[in-house]
Design an enzyme around this catalytic site. Structure first.
Site, mmCIF file in Angstrom:
data_model
loop_
_atom_site.group_PDB
_atom_site.id
_atom_site.type_symbol
_atom_site.label_atom_id
_atom_site.label_comp_id
_atom_site.label_asym_id
_atom_site.label_seq_id
_atom_site.Cartn_x
_atom_site.Cartn_y
_atom_site.Cartn_z
ATOM 1 C CG ASP A 279 6.580 1.600 0.770
ATOM 2 O OD1 ASP A 279 6.003 1.211 1.236
ATOM 3 O OD2 ASP A 279 8.082 1.305 0.886
ATOM 4 C CD GLU B 59 3.167 4.237 1.730
ATOM 5 O OE1 GLU B 59 2.177 6.080 2.419
ATOM 6 O OE2 GLU B 59 4.454 4.321 1.355
ATOM 7 C CG ASP C 56 5.351 0.453 8.182
ATOM 8 O OD1 ASP C 56 6.242 -0.128 8.708
ATOM 9 O OD2 ASP C 56 4.754 1.308 6.794
#
Length: 411
Positions: A205, A252, A306
């Protein structure tokens, strides 16, 4: 570069299973994935969430959340505890001091359940993909045990972008990278060791934070007053590679991405991400999310946790935008009766080596099933699937699309 067979999968966090735990529903989901011709089950971080249920602001970078256990009262032997303490000695004592009596036994239970589930999936050609939240929580077990590894007076966030005009004020402690360097990045090496013990592949992430990260004064009301600060680059990954060998990781690389971030991703040979919800605007022909700009070394998503669901996103388009998206889908030759299935088929047609769709999109659910709305602390991370919502008919439909895109598992 890590190469995978052309394949596909579904993202569904453990808490979104019916009942929100491991156990029978997790095995049933693997059976459904296998019937649908899927090779990957992607989950969010398994770590203990914060009070708003976010697993990205966890009390531990290493421990799994006992709330995920299917059998929280299963017996654990002294020998099992001793063996786990020996194998996980880098972090388990810190977690036990933080979490109290029974903490080690819970981790043993999780390891037992997770290992059995992972083996069951492997027998059916379904592999597990995890997610590594770049930051940990203030006051967490890691923060307390290693305060020397974190800066003071600054917290993490993201600058204003498409998600939020005031940026995202995450509030997590920020790493003191020179301090980590002096310890040869041992903390990060051990974190990745633990991650790769649990997953076949893991998403890093906020990968861009290794190039430069957004640092916000800890008393700031939002993230607009933050500044970019230089990250460690490839050094933590090189240290992990020397200790662990090949690193099956995904970068990511969403948000404010610079050429330096792209160079680091490519130098490490990590797949990046492409998201179709970002790639259907003809006014942005150079967007890496547009289908014609996809490359093989990418993980392609209809949308991520998200973002809104595919149906919610489509139905939220205004009168000017929706015809543009319809025209783009038609231009790509995708004309499913339901627009969310058009997005799934389009994602699977990508040259990207792996395509991932949210379970909510297979189910055709709207914004009420959105997993997270960045920038809003409350109301996220709560969606849970109804029992047996994923039907054999949906498995057949997804399998047909998977086969047409040549993503079915070999054999």
């Amino acid at each position: 570069m890590i190469e995978f067979p052309r394949s596909s999968g579904v993202q569904l966090h453990i808490t979104s299973l019916p009942g929100g735990r491991l156990g029978a529903e997790a095995y049933r989901f693997i059976d459904w994935l296998a019937a649908a011709g899927q090779s990957w089950w992607q989950v969010l971080p398994l770590s203990p969430p914060d009070r708003y249920r976010s697993p990205y602001k966890s009390r531990s970078a290493f421990a799994a959340w006992p709330g995920l256990l299917g059998e929280p009262r299963a017996a654990v032997s002294a020998a099992e505890i001793a063996d786990f303490q020996e194998r996980q000695r880098f972090w388990i004592a810190d977690w036990e001091r933080f979490s109290g009596r029974g903490a080690v036994a819970d981790q043993v239970r999780f390891q037992r359940e997770w290992t059995a589930l992972r083996e069951y999936g492997a027998q059916r050609g379904v592999h597990l993909m995890g997610d590594v939240a770049i930051y940990i929580s203030a006051g967490s077990a890691d923060h307390r045990a290693h305060p020397e590894l974190f800066q003071r007076g600054l917290v993490a966030g993201a600058p204003p972008d498409a998600y939020s005009t005031t940026g995202q004020l995450w509030g997590n402690p920020i790493y003191d990278w020179p301090a980590l360097q002096r310890q040869r990045y041992r903390w990060w090496v051990e974190r990745l060791r633990r991650t790769l013990e649990l997953f076949d592949l893991a998403r890093i992430d906020h990968f861009r934070g290794f190039v430069a990260y957004w640092a916000v004064p800890e008393d700031a009301p939002d993230a607009t007053s933050g500044t970019w600060k230089r990250g460690p680059g490839r050094a933590p990954f090189d240290a992990a590679g020397r200790a662990l060998g090949a690193l099956p990781l995904v970068a990511e690389d969403l948000g404010v991405i610079t050429p330096a971030v792209e160079r680091l991703r490519d130098a490490l040979g990590l797949p990046g991400m492409a998201v179709l919800q970002f790639g259907l605007d003809p006014a942005e022909p150079l967007s890496p999310h547009r289908l014609e700009n996809h490359v093989a070394n990418r993980i392609v998503y209809t949308g991520t946790h998200d973002q809104d669901t595919a149906r919610g996103w489509y139905e939220s388009l205004d009168r000017a935008q929706r015809p543009i998206v319809d025209s783009e889908l038609k231009r790509y030759g995708v004309t499913e009766r339901q627009p969310w299935w058009s997005l799934i088929r389009l994602a699977f047609s990508s040259p990207g080596q792996v395509a991932i769709v949210q379970a909510q999109d297979v189910l055709g659910l709207g914004s009420e099933a959105r997993m997270n709305a960045p920038g809003l602390a409350r109301g996220s991370w709560r969606w849970q699937m109804r029992p047996r919502a994923l039907t054999p008919a949906l498995a057949r439909r997804l399998r047909e699309i998977t086969g047409a895109a040549q993503r079915l598992p070999a054999g």
